[in-house]
Design a protein around this motif. Structure first.
Motif, short mmCIF file in Angstrom:
data_model
loop_
_atom_site.label_atom_id
_atom_site.label_comp_id
_atom_site.label_asym_id
_atom_site.label_seq_id
_atom_site.Cartn_x
_atom_site.Cartn_y
_atom_site.Cartn_z
N MET A 123 -6.97 -1.12 14.43
CA MET A 123 -6.28 -2.32 13.96
C MET A 123 -5.79 -2.05 12.55
O MET A 123 -6.56 -1.63 11.69
CB MET A 123 -7.21 -3.53 13.98
N VAL A 124 -4.50 -2.26 12.31
CA VAL A 124 -3.90 -1.98 11.01
C VAL A 124 -3.58 -3.30 10.31
O VAL A 124 -2.87 -4.14 10.86
CB VAL A 124 -2.62 -1.13 11.16
N LEU A 125 -4.12 -3.47 9.11
CA LEU A 125 -3.92 -4.69 8.32
C LEU A 125 -3.07 -4.38 7.10
O LEU A 125 -3.41 -3.49 6.32
CB LEU A 125 -5.26 -5.27 7.86
N GLU A 164 0.11 -8.92 7.77
CA GLU A 164 0.49 -8.55 9.13
C GLU A 164 -0.61 -7.71 9.78
O GLU A 164 -1.27 -6.91 9.11
CB GLU A 164 1.81 -7.76 9.14
N ILE A 165 -0.77 -7.88 11.08
CA ILE A 165 -1.79 -7.15 11.86
C ILE A 165 -1.09 -6.47 13.03
O ILE A 165 -0.31 -7.11 13.75
CB ILE A 165 -2.88 -8.11 12.38
N SER A 166 -1.35 -5.17 13.20
CA SER A 166 -0.81 -4.45 14.35
C SER A 166 -1.93 -3.66 15.03
O SER A 166 -3.00 -3.44 14.45
CB SER A 166 0.34 -3.52 13.93
N PHE A 216 -8.00 -13.62 5.78
CA PHE A 216 -7.26 -12.58 6.51
C PHE A 216 -8.21 -11.74 7.36
O PHE A 216 -7.92 -11.42 8.51
CB PHE A 216 -6.50 -11.71 5.51
N ILE A 217 -9.37 -11.39 6.80
CA ILE A 217 -10.35 -10.60 7.54
C ILE A 217 -10.89 -11.38 8.74
O ILE A 217 -10.99 -10.86 9.86
CB ILE A 217 -11.50 -10.14 6.62
N LEU A 218 -11.22 -12.65 8.54
CA LEU A 218 -11.75 -13.43 9.66
C LEU A 218 -10.70 -13.65 10.74
O LEU A 218 -11.02 -13.69 11.93
CB LEU A 218 -12.30 -14.76 9.15
N GLU A 219 -9.42 -13.75 10.35
CA GLU A 219 -8.35 -13.82 11.34
C GLU A 219 -8.27 -12.51 12.13
O GLU A 219 -8.10 -12.50 13.36
CB GLU A 219 -7.01 -14.10 10.66
N ALA A 220 -8.42 -11.38 11.43
CA ALA A 220 -8.40 -10.08 12.09
C ALA A 220 -9.58 -9.95 13.06
O ALA A 220 -9.43 -9.44 14.18
CB ALA A 220 -8.45 -8.96 11.05
N ALA A 231 -9.64 -9.37 16.99
CA ALA A 231 -10.41 -8.27 17.57
C ALA A 231 -11.24 -8.74 18.77
O ALA A 231 -11.34 -8.04 19.79
CB ALA A 231 -11.31 -7.64 16.51
N VAL A 232 -11.83 -9.91 18.65
CA VAL A 232 -12.61 -10.46 19.77
C VAL A 232 -11.67 -10.80 20.93
O VAL A 232 -11.96 -10.47 22.09
CB VAL A 232 -13.40 -11.71 19.31
N GLU A 233 -10.55 -11.43 20.64
CA GLU A 233 -9.60 -11.79 21.69
C GLU A 233 -9.06 -10.56 22.41
O GLU A 233 -8.86 -10.57 23.63
CB GLU A 233 -8.43 -12.59 21.10
N GLU A 234 -8.80 -9.48 21.64
CA GLU A 234 -8.22 -8.26 22.19
C GLU A 234 -9.28 -7.30 22.73
O GLU A 234 -8.96 -6.19 23.14
CB GLU A 234 -7.39 -7.55 21.12
#
Length: 341
Positions: free
Chosen positions: A29-31, A37-39, A316-320, A324-327
């Motif tokens: 995961m790239v932040l 932005e997250i990719s 931002f970290i908690l959104e990532a 991560a859990v969803e993906e």
């Protein structure tokens, strides 16, 4: 600051129990901190985000096979001993189970007497100091008798102990692996270096305190564990040169980060140094040493998720982590990775 601000729901099945066959095939995961932005990529594509003149900072500590199973000499009762760190030549601080049965003077033997430990001190936190007796070379005896001290959330047995070592592990002394480095293969490191990115090494011996949960409600009251670090003159000069030339310092793991930030806290620059660090990094502290970070996905309410939040921002970290859990990313030591730039 309330510890619950760093909590999140993590399904147990996302905790990776075994490493992937190919280290570098984990997900990445790239932040982007600036654009928020997250990719989602593969770890073996990491060099696409690195520039010539950048420098990756790797922790070359090597995990000891620090878990020993033995028996009390007087009763034959089974005992588990976990090495924490070396106090003197053959004197170690250890954890023992069952602790109540191990008094000063108790002798424990391993491997039918190949190795004997005598308890010399009971410590305040419940640990013990022991004196070891053996013939030959201690590390060779330990290699023959010890097991890798996998974290408590990993229930599976590890068939190949080298999978809990980085490919560049060199300096014996850790009770746990610097797990962000587990994703690198020798081939990937060679490709990265060939692209003009520098590689620097330091040492921080990871202690089991890394897995100790924060047990206080207010983060500021947490008592951070101390770990031994060493930065050579060569590495310090390399990092100063990279910064002077406009390159980015990209830390591989929270252990490398804590070491570099300790230098900045204590000396204000990259310099040759060694000692014990108990640095505790959490928002709103600003990180001064690094420009990028590669790290794994950490436990809820842990000091490690606080460190990455100090670097990239808690929201931002908690959104990532939510993504991560969803993906269905894999979490913790044998899990997937995150690149923060």
């Amino acid at each position: 600051m309330d510890i619950n601000q760093y909590d999140f729901e993590l399904p147990e099945e996302l905790i990776a129990q075994v490493p992937l066959l190919d280290r570098s095939s984990s997900r990445l995961m790239v932040l982007n901190r600036q654009e928020k932005e997250i990719s989602h990529r593969k770890f073996n594509e990491v060099q696409e985000f690195l520039n010539p003149g950048d420098c990756l900072v790797l922790n070359d500590t090597k995990v000891l096979p620090a878990r020993l199973y033995g028996a009390k000499q007087d009763t034959g009762g089974k005992v588990e001993v976990l090495l924490l760190h070396q106090e003197a030549d053959d004197v170690w601080e250890v954890l023992v189970k069952p602790a109540k049965k191990i008094k000063v003077g108790t002798r424990i033997e391993f491997g039918g007497g190949k190795l004997i430990a005598e308890c010399t001190e009971i410590q305040e936190h419940g640990g013990r100091k022991v004196q070891f007796y053996y013939d030959g070379i201690f590390l060779e005896v330990l290699e023959s008798l010890g097991e890798m001290p996998l974290p408590p959330y990993i229930k599976e047995q590890l068939s190949d102990r080298e999978r809990y070592q980085t490919v560049y592990a060199k300096e014996e002394g850790s009770a746990a692996a610097p797990t962000a480095g587990l994703h690198f293969t020798r081939e990937l490191l060679a490709e990265i270096e060939a692209s003009g990115v520098e590689i620097a090494y330091l040492t921080l011996h990871v202690g089991l305190g890394t897995f100790r949960p924060v047990s206080v409600d207010q983060i500021e009251e947490h008592d951070m564990h101390a770990e031994f670090y060493r930065v050579s003159q060569e590495t310090a000069a390399q990092l100063n040169r990279v910064k002077a030339n406009g390159g980015r310092i990209i830390s591989i793991g929270t252990t490398s980060t804590r070491t570099l930030e300790t230098l900045m806290r204590d000396y204000g620059e990259f310099t040759e140094a060694s000692g014990w660090t108990d640095i505790f990094i959490y928002p709103p502290q600003q990180l001064k040493a690094i420009d990028g970070l590669i790290t794994n996905f950490h436990l809820p309410k842990s000091t490690l998720i606080m460190l990455v939040s100090a670097f990239a921002g808690r929201d931002f970290i908690l959104e990532a982590y939510h993504q991560a859990v969803e993906e269905r990313y894999r979490f913790f030591s044998f899990g997937d990775a995150m690149l923060i730039l």
